[in-house]
Write a protein that holds these residues in place. Structure first.
Motif, mmCIF file in Angstrom:
data_model
loop_
_atom_site.group_PDB
_atom_site.id
_atom_site.type_symbol
_atom_site.label_atom_id
_atom_site.label_comp_id
_atom_site.label_asym_id
_atom_site.label_seq_id
_atom_site.Cartn_x
_atom_site.Cartn_y
_atom_site.Cartn_z
ATOM 1 N N HIS B 257 0.817 -1.223 0.000
ATOM 2 C CA HIS B 257 0.000 0.000 0.000
ATOM 3 C C HIS B 257 0.842 1.259 0.000
ATOM 4 O O HIS B 257 0.847 2.004 0.981
ATOM 5 N N SER B 259 0.501 4.077 -1.496
ATOM 6 C CA SER B 259 -0.166 5.375 -1.609
ATOM 7 C C SER B 259 -0.526 5.954 -0.240
ATOM 8 O O SER B 259 -0.731 7.147 -0.100
ATOM 9 N N TYR B 260 -0.599 5.111 0.819
ATOM 10 C CA TYR B 260 -0.997 5.607 2.130
ATOM 11 C C TYR B 260 0.035 6.552 2.735
ATOM 12 O O TYR B 260 -0.251 7.323 3.622
ATOM 13 N N LEU B 261 1.278 6.457 2.241
ATOM 14 C CA LEU B 261 2.328 7.273 2.841
ATOM 15 C C LEU B 261 2.343 8.703 2.308
ATOM 16 O O LEU B 261 3.088 9.537 2.779
ATOM 17 N N ASN B 284 4.284 8.231 -5.090
ATOM 18 C CA ASN B 284 4.046 8.225 -3.658
ATOM 19 C C ASN B 284 5.282 7.755 -2.909
ATOM 20 O O ASN B 284 6.150 7.081 -3.467
#
Lengths: 309, 512
Positions: B257, B259-261, B284
């Motif tokens: 994942h 993109s969460y950062l 990202n």
């Protein structure tokens, strides 16, 4: 579209190359009534003939991405040889010297891998010293047959004009008709690709330096005939002038782009500038300053690939 | 094997060794090709295919061993000598010169002439016939700089096939071609074969190998794995011969994942030069993004513009600064590096490393980046030691000159320098060019580790396997435009190629 025309040809000719000399011509004929006289025009012709011959040689070297700073010293040396050697051997001796210098330059650059600027600057300095050693004070006598070559006129056309026509014809023939000429453009664009197409790059490169030196020698013969003396410093301005002339004619110093027509136009521009300043009464020193500026402007206008920083 | 019986061998390589610096490109390699056949040469990038063919083409000379043509040992010192020996080569890097016309390019080196004067009308006529052959419709008087890559490749092919030769080398001839153009090439190869010529066909496109060739030689790390009759192999067998190991082990596991950062780099409406399109994309933190596409489609220009080393006409680049806010970055190389973006160029020797300095100095130059110019340049040696150990650089000591390292170790030093200087975005061109297989997986692991610790990576690579195995997200570039955005997991080589090739030559010309 003009952009696409410029993008896709190798002559390097652009609007400014043609417009600048035309503009100078118009301006000078308005400013000075003496400018358009037959006397003055043939004067200009005589003044630029030597530069044209040297510049055409410089063009050949520039096409493969080289540069020859020694042309002026070769020219000077030629005039000193001509007044120092017995009249029978004057021409062969000068030409042999020219060929030998070209060979040394060419071999130094292509085989020994010396940068052309350094190689030809070294030979320029060496030859300048040699010329002064041979003939320290301007003077001496030029063989009789030479004076005729530079001063007679046929049907009212001065001899200098025929020298120009001959030089331009030979250069055009070499560059646009022969295999030799085509391959120079190939080498200038990309040496490695040219070699992969089976072209002996080294041989061609050495030939270019020889041609350039011989052209400077011929210009030297012309000059010594015109001024009827030997002068060990007469060639000094030719290195910079010839490079300025070809740069103004759209020749890319990186190689692969340039044309005889451009060199003719560039030389005329420089000649008109000198003559015009004379007529209008501007100091000749200003002309030297102007040459430096012109070189900068001409080089800045050329399209190059951008490198970082 | 009947194929390699020396009796009918037209070309024979015997015990060839060739090295470039410290890299052994070919090791004791022997190979034979017989007249009237298509002999495919395949293997991974860097396996030695092109090197082997460059020996036959006269571009390089073997260190030891012998090449014989028609039973006669030859020493080919130059491409011209190879041509005279009847070898015609279509090089992988195009040798088309931009300032020559199509006709001039086709005949460069063997122009039709009368005592040195080029016979231009004959040249044009024969050029038109040659273009007819490869079904390429361009004006023979056009200058080549105005042509598309595919058209240039067709001209290169026409030039090679036109030559009066017995041996033809085709080195990745189809890289820029579309389906119908490859079909035409197939017909041409077939007619050469029936005329009794030998064709060496270098490719890593498997379908072409199975379509065109009778014999296939597989190279790996400069050695010959074997020569086989093509019809006896299946695609899977050929792949395992080429790779020698399953692909999965080469690449580290991906970040599920990223993109969460949050966003690390945002590029908007970037225009690299006038005729190109504007591109926008974002990367990202924790993500590795790759540009895929055929060579020369503009991906290199994009990454270079972002790095500040290539030209850009318009557009904006924003990077995550302190406090996660996106800040504008001025696109000059100094400003880009100051903002914490590292650039690893394709040609690390001339553009990246200080070859004549030691490993220590190379890395220290990165560490000292933030210091003021007048500060004492003091670096803890143990810090560098730790870094080199972590990166598994194989060197005798820190003082060893970078120029004496192998390609893989040089790349690690290059990477180490940026990591030491604390950047959080890396732009990498061809991360494993000239790197041996062992070091490859270590470099992949280092890039992944960098991403996992919150960094963002953008790579440009011409190796599709690398893009597919390493990247979380793939941007396909064609003609200066991003034509597709694909997920790294579950995308196939074919899918990428479809987007990379989608435009035919006709489309490309229309856009000019």
């Amino acid at each position: 579209m003009p952009v696409s025309i410029m993008k896709s040809n190798r002559s390097g000719l652009r609007l400014a190359t043609i417009a600048l000399p035309a503009l100078l011509f118009v301006v000078l004929s308005i400013l000075s009534p003496a400018f358009l006289s037959v006397q003055n025009l043939s004067n200009i012709n005589g003044q630029i003939a030597a530069l044209l011959i040297v510049s055409l040689g410089q063009l050949v070297v520039a096409l493969i991405g080289g540069i020859d700073l020694s042309v002026g010293a070769v020219l000077s040396l030629t005039t000193t040889i001509i007044v120092s050697v017995s009249p029978d051997f004057a021409l062969p001796a000068a030409l042999l010297a020219g060929i030998a210098i070209g060979l040394v330059n060419g071999i130094g650059v292509t085989v020994a891998g010396v940068h052309p600027l350094i190689m030809t600057m070294a030979s320029m300095t060496f030859l300048q010293g040699l010329a002064l050693l041979i003939h320290p004070v301007p003077g001496g006598t030029v063989p009789d047959y030479l004076a005729g070559l530079a001063w007679t006129s046929a049907a009212g056309v001065p001899a200098a004009f025929f020298w120009c026509v001959a030089a331009v014809t030979i250069a055009s023939f070499l560059l646009s008709m022969t295999r030799f000429g085509l391959r120079l453009f190939a080498i200038g664009a990309n040496q490695a690709s040219a070699a992969r197409n089976g072209i002996a790059v080294r041989w061609y490169s050495v030939s270019c330096y020889v041609i350039c030196s011989v052209a400077a020698t011929i210009a030297g013969i012309f000059i010594s005939a015109r001024v009827s003396s030997g002068d060990a410093t007469v060639g000094a301005p030719f290195a910079l002038d010839s490079i300025t002339a070809i740069a103004m004619g759209g020749v890319q110093l990186a190689g692969g782009t340039g044309s005889v027509a451009g060199v003719v136009l560039g030389t005329i521009t420089l000649g008109l500038l000198t003559n015009g300043m004379n007529l209008v009464g501007i100091s000749p020193f200003l002309r030297t300053a102007a040459t430096g500026l012109l070189l900068l402007v001409a080089i800045s206008m050329q399209r190059r690939t951008v490198i970082g920083v | 094997m009947a194929l390699s019986s020396p009796a009918n061998a037209l070309v024979a390589f015997r015990s060839i060794n060739k090295s470039f610096g410290s890299t052994q490109a070919l090791v004791d390699l022997s190979l034979q090709g017989s007249a009237g056949s298509v002999h495919a040469i395949t293997g991974e990038n860097g396996a030695g295919k092109s090197t082997l063919m460059n020996l036959l083409a006269g571009v390089h000379q073997p260190d030891s061993g012998e090449i014989s043509v028609r039973g006669q040992a030859l020493r080919l010192e130059s491409p011209a000598q190879a041509q005279n020996a009847g070898v015609s080569t279509i090089f992988q890097e195009l040798t088309i010169l931009p300032n020559l016309t199509v006709a001039e390019n086709l005949f460069l080196g063997r122009e039709p002439h009368r005592t040195g004067i080029i016979d231009r009308s004959l040249m044009r006529r024969r050029a038109e016939q040659a273009l007819e052959l490869v079904k390429c419709r361009v004006d023979v008087n056009a200058y080549c700089q105005a042509l598309s890559v595919a058209e240039q490749q067709l001209i290169e092919i026409a030039k090679g096939l036109m030559a009066d030769a017995d041996i033809f080398i085709l080195d990745e001839p189809t890289a820029a071609l579309n389906g119908p153009e490859v079909d035409t090439l197939g017909e041409l190869i077939h007619s050469l074969k029936t005329a009794g010529k030998l064709i060496f066909y270098i490719s890593h496109r498997l379908e072409e190998i199975f379509r065109f060739s009778e014999a296939v030689s597989v190279l790996k790390d400069g050695r010959l794995v074997g020569t086989f009759e093509t019809h006896e192999l299946t695609q899977d067998e050929l792949i395992s011969l080429m790779v020698g190991r399953p692909l999965g082990q080469l690449f580290p596991p991906r970040n599920p994942h990223p993109s969460y950062l949050g966003c690390a780099l945002e590029v908007s409406e970037l225009v690299t030069s006038e005729p190109e399109h504007a591109v926008s994309f974002r990367i990202n933190r924790g993500e590795i993004v790759g540009f895929a596409g055929l060579q020369g489609q503009g991906q290199r220009e994009i990454i270079r513009a972002v790095a500040g080393v290539g030209p850009h006409v318009g557009g904006r680049v924003k990077k995550r600064g302190p406090g996660d806010a996106l800040q504008n970055v001025d696109l000059s190389i100094v400003a880009v590096a100051r903002s914490g973006i590292g650039f690893i160029p394709e040609d690390r020797k001339s553009e990246g490393l200080y070859l004549s300095l030691s490993i220590e100095q190379n890395v220290a130059l990165g560490m000292l980046r933030q210091l003021a110019m007048w500060r004492r340049a003091h670096v803890r040696k143990s810090g560098i030691d730790d870094l080199l150990l972590r990166m598994r650089v194989r060197a005798n000591d820190q003082g060893q000159l970078v120029s004496s390292l192998s390609g893989g170790n040089q790349q690690k030093v290059m990477l180490g320098r940026w990591l030491a200087s604390g950047v959080d975005v890396l732009l990498v061109e061809e991360p494993t060019r000239g790197v041996d297989v062992g070091a490859k997986s270590e470099i992949y692991a280092l890039l992944r580790e960098f991403a996992n610790s919150g960094g963002a990576v953008l790579i440009v690579s011409s190796e599709l396997t690398e893009i597919l195995g390493l990247c979380d997200r793939i941007l396909v570039v064609r003609d200066g435009e991003i034509t597709a955005e694909l997920d790294g997991v579950g995308t196939s080589e074919e899918e990428i190629m479809r987007y990379a090739l989608a435009g035919s030559t006709a489309d490309a010309r229309k856009e000019l």
